[in-house]
Design an enzyme around this catalytic site. Structure first.
Site, PDB file in Angstrom:
ATOM      1  N   ASP A 480       0.826  -1.214   0.000  1.00 47.55           N
ATOM      2  CA  ASP A 480       0.000   0.000   0.000  1.00 47.55           C
ATOM      3  C   ASP A 480       0.859   1.263   0.000  1.00 47.55           C
ATOM      4  OD1 ASP A 480      -2.334   1.468   0.093  1.00 47.55           O
ATOM      5  OD2 ASP A 480      -3.148   0.467   1.862  1.00 47.55           O
ATOM      6  N   ASP A 550     -10.451   1.977  -3.665  1.00 45.13           N
ATOM      7  CA  ASP A 550     -11.051   1.696  -2.352  1.00 45.13           C
ATOM      8  C   ASP A 550     -12.563   1.720  -2.449  1.00 45.13           C
ATOM      9  OD1 ASP A 550      -8.735   1.315  -1.043  1.00 45.13           O
ATOM     10  OD2 ASP A 550      -8.766   3.164   0.121  1.00 45.13           O
TER      11      ASP A 550
END
Ligand code: DGJ
Length: 781
Positions: A480, A550
């Site tokens: 990430d 997301d």
């Protein structure tokens, strides 16, 4: 094939199977672009006369390049590159500041070479072939001052031409490089349209098209990442290009940092396209003997519209960008803990989730954020990559072992490039962080970015992650990156080199990614940057897939994934089924739809499977089983878009053309709608197929108070009685089942009618807001 024609001035012809690209050195020494279009036969130099622009009198007040050539102004030539100060008023390709402060540079042809070895971009990722070879043209231009050499590199990979550039300082003094782009394409004509992909967090890859009759359109990122603001992929095309027809050129940049793309129309009816590292804030001190290399840019053309260009680019990415063990390997169906647990994880919680996952056919369990240091929210511990003993008493190692014992693979989340100031790492190495000394730092998500321009930081990450990946049996890593750059300053670089920070950072990231992916070849790495904030071919050169967004809301995801589909194949976009109402939009969408959308990517789940009603768990198990049967087609098949808008229509076809999966999605229901057709694409016209759908039963409760038109007694909507009836009684769904030749199917299949307020049975399509269907096609010979 790449050819050099000589006599009296060299020309270069690059042929792919379907296109031809030609340029020739002008009498003034600059390379003039002559042609990029459908493949044409070029027998020899004599043929080029028809392609060459006739320069006689330069327009009005333009600048003459030199007195020897009074017919040339660089302002009105199509050029393969352009520099500042010699008359060309358009976007420059290269900008240099010489030791005396002057900025005018003048490069002229010196030599060229054709080889079968691709250029070594020294730390930058680039396209490749499995045999290590590639047709490669290198052309060198020497600056009038004699001390600088500009290299242009062209390589052919299938239908794509990859370009990169380098600047060598062969003099005795340092020069300042303020810009070196990767690609410049000058085209005769103007009035082209540009389709680009912009957005933000949870809103990646929003497509926008604009016509550019004059002026300049810029697509760029200054975020330190390739960014969700503007993806480095875009299209230039005929204004009337459609999915199936029209000339299109697609551009990609194999780079993950600040980028700059511009399309500029000159007053003389020429269009310039440039792409490369963003010059804003970029300044590279090129010492004597040094060479600066710009990233590789990709261009590809097709006359078969947007789907045509997507097909070429998907092939290119799958074959010439994605590397390693996972290149052609079907990707596992995973369950990710994030939206089920957020930071609230423990070994027992994760194991019970994993057990539920295993029962439904999931293959890989992924522990997301929250497992290390004191990480109970996003304020601390990034950098301290050791398990929190309260949450994982036996460490990652024991959890991994227990998950494996359930028959699942185990994966882990990390965010290696970041650090919280509340961490041991920061306390030990405050100088490893990007921030301007003596000034307040503007933070994002309470975290700072490590100075990956510093080799010591790169080493630290390689060591730390190698230790993590060696101590536990980890077969997947989600990597990430959750903030963008601010106060970008590398404490490891001198003041004179601060303009190199962002680029050196990316080179550092690539070094760490390259070392780890080579060292841990079995591990499936997935890129992520708050979703798709770093979705580009640079990352895909190391990691075969990236978390697309997301935002897991099915409606938003259709649009986002459709955006990606223009330039990136399905196997690169990871997509999850999550809870409803959705955590980003609070929108309710049917489970069928959430599955259908995610199935057109690398499928995963991200919700608490234990909380779902039995009926939904059974459906998920059936969905996963179906996906496994079709995943090779869905992940690696040829992808075609059909209609886009209120309806989204996609088809994936296996490489041999024998199997296909279709998708039809409706954004909002309409009344009195026309009889609906589904148009598959990419089938073999001659071959016969069985076309069918799988029944999607409908929850009775979804008909609301209409139940009272059928029930022998009154049912109050939402009452216990209503829910009990819903529990025991589901409504049938329509099925389609036809056999016909591909040509007939592609002419449009008339589907069962959509519910239109007048009656419902097993011949009617329950077709509301956010409804979707999958259609399956199998060759029957
Ligand atoms: C952002 C990612 O995109 C999410 O999927 C999740 O991993 C969080 N970070 C965790 O902090």
């Amino acid at each position: 094939m790449i050819r050099r024609l000589d006599d009296p001035r060299p020309a270069f012809v690059l042929d792919t199977e379907k296109s031809t690209y030609v340029f020739r050195i002008l009498p003034t020494g600059q390379p003039e672009h002559l042609y990029y279009g459908p493949r044409i036969p070029i027998a020899g130099m004599q043929d080029l006369a028809a392609l060459e622009e006739k320069h006689v009198f330069p327009p009005g007040n333009t600048i003459l390049y030199d007195q020897e050539h009074p017919e040339y102004t660089l302002e009105d030539c199509c050029l393969e590159f352009s520099s500042l100060g010699k008359g060309d008023q358009r976007e420059p390709f290269v900008e240099i500041r010489f030791p005396d402060g002057s900025r005018s540079s003048d490069f002229r042809f010196s030599d060229a070479e054709i080889t079968d070895t691709p250029p070594d971009l020294e730390g930058l990722p680039s396209a490749y072939r499995e045999d290590g070879k590639a047709e490669h043209l290198a052309v060198w231009f020497t600056e009038a001052g004699g001390s600088l050499v500009l290299e242009l590199h062209y390589c052919i990979f299938g239908e794509c031409i990859c370009r990169s550039a380098a600047l060598r300082n062969e003099g005795n003094e340092a020069v300042e490089l303020n810009r070196l782009l990767s690609l410049q394409l000058d085209i005769q004509g103007c009035g082209f349209s540009i389709t680009s992909f912009h957005g933000a967090w949870t809103k990646e890859m929003q497509r926008s098209t604009l016509a550019l009759p004059a002026g300049k359109y810029v697509m760029e990122s200054r975020a330190g990442t390739s960014s969700s603001y503007m993806n480095p992929f875009f299209l230039l095309h005929a204004p009337d290009a459609s999915e199936e027809h029209g000339a299109c050129i697609g551009f990609h940049l194999i780079y993950s940092g600040n980028h700059y793309e511009a399309v500029e129309v000159s007053p003389y009816g020429k269009t310039r396209v440039v792409s490369g590292i963003n010059p804003l804030g970029f300044r590279y001190l090129l010492q004597p003997g040094e060479r600066f290399i710009a990233p590789q840019a990709v261009m590809c053309r097709s006359d078969a519209g947007f789907s045509g260009i997507s097909e070429e680019l998907h092939f290119f990415v799958r074959e010439h960008v994605i590397r390693g063990r996972w290149k052609h390997k079907p990707r596992p169906v995973l369950l990710n803990s994030w939206e089920a647990c957020y930071f609230n994880i423990s070994e027992s919680r994760l194991l019970s989730l994993a057990k539920a996952a295993k029962k439904l056919g999931i293959e890989l369990f992924v522990m997301d954020d929250g497992w290390f240091g004191e990480r109970n929210d996003d304020s601390c511990s990034l950098g301290d990559w050791e398990a929190n003993p309260k949450k994982l008493p036996g460490g990652v190692e024991r959890l991994a072992r227990k998950v494996r014992a359930l028959g699942l693979d185990f994966g882990i989340w990390v965010e290696p490039e970041m650090v919280n100031t509340k961490s041991r790492l920061y306390a030990q190495h405050p100088d490893w962080v990007m921030s301007v000394p003596g000034r307040a730092h503007s933070e994002g998500r309470n975290q700072r970015i490590l100075d990956l321009a510093n080799p010591a930081v790169q080493e630290h990450l390689i060591e730390t992650l190698s230790r993590l990946l060696s101590t536990a049996e980890i077969s997947y890593v989600k990597w990430d990156f959750n903030r963008v750059f601010s106060d970008a300053f590398s404490p490891s670089l001198s003041a004179a080199r601060q303009g190199e920070t962002a680029h050196r950072y990316i080179l550092g990231v690539y070094r760490v990614m390259r070392t780890l992916t080579e060292r841990f070849q079995e591990v499936l790495f997935e890129g992520c940057a708050s979703g798709g904030n770093r979705f580009d071919l640079g990352i895909l050169s190391y990691f075969p897939q990236i978390w697309g967004s997301d935002n897991t809301d099915a409606l938003c995801r259709v649009r986002i994934q459709e955006g990606y589909s223009f330039g990136y194949p399905q196997s690169t976009v990871s997509a999850h089924v999550s809870a409803s109402p959705n955590h980003q939009t609070l929108r309710d969408t049917p489970l069928d739809t959430r599955f259908h959308v995610a199935a057109f990517g690398v499928l995963g789940y991200e919700c608490d499977l234990r909380d779902l009603p039995k009926r939904q768990r059974e459906q998920i198990a059936a969905d996963i089983a179906l996906y496994k049967e079709w995943r090779e087609v869905l992940q690696f098949g040829r992808f075609y878009r059909g209609r886009t808008g209120n309806l989204h229509e996609w088809t994936c076809v296996s490489p041999d053309g024998r199997r296909a999966v279709g998708f039809l999605f409706q954004e909002l229901a309409e009344t009195a709608a026309a009889s609906e057709l589904y148009f598959p694409r990419g089938l073999d016209p001659e071959r016969r197929y069985r076309f069918y759908s799988v029944e999607q039963k409908v929850d009775t409760i979804r008909f609301g108070s209409l139940i009272n038109t059928q029930a022998p007694f009154h049912v109050k909507q939402g009452s216990l009685l209503h829910r009990i009836i819903d529990h025991y009684l589901r409504q049938p769904g329509e099925t389609e089942d036809y056999t016909a030749a591909g040509a007939l199917l592609m002419a449009g299949i008339k589907l069962s009618p959509a519910f239109a307020g007048t009656g419902y049975n097993e011949k009617v399509r329950f077709w509301t807001d956010f409804s979707s269907r999958l259609y399956f096609m199998e060759a029957i010979d």
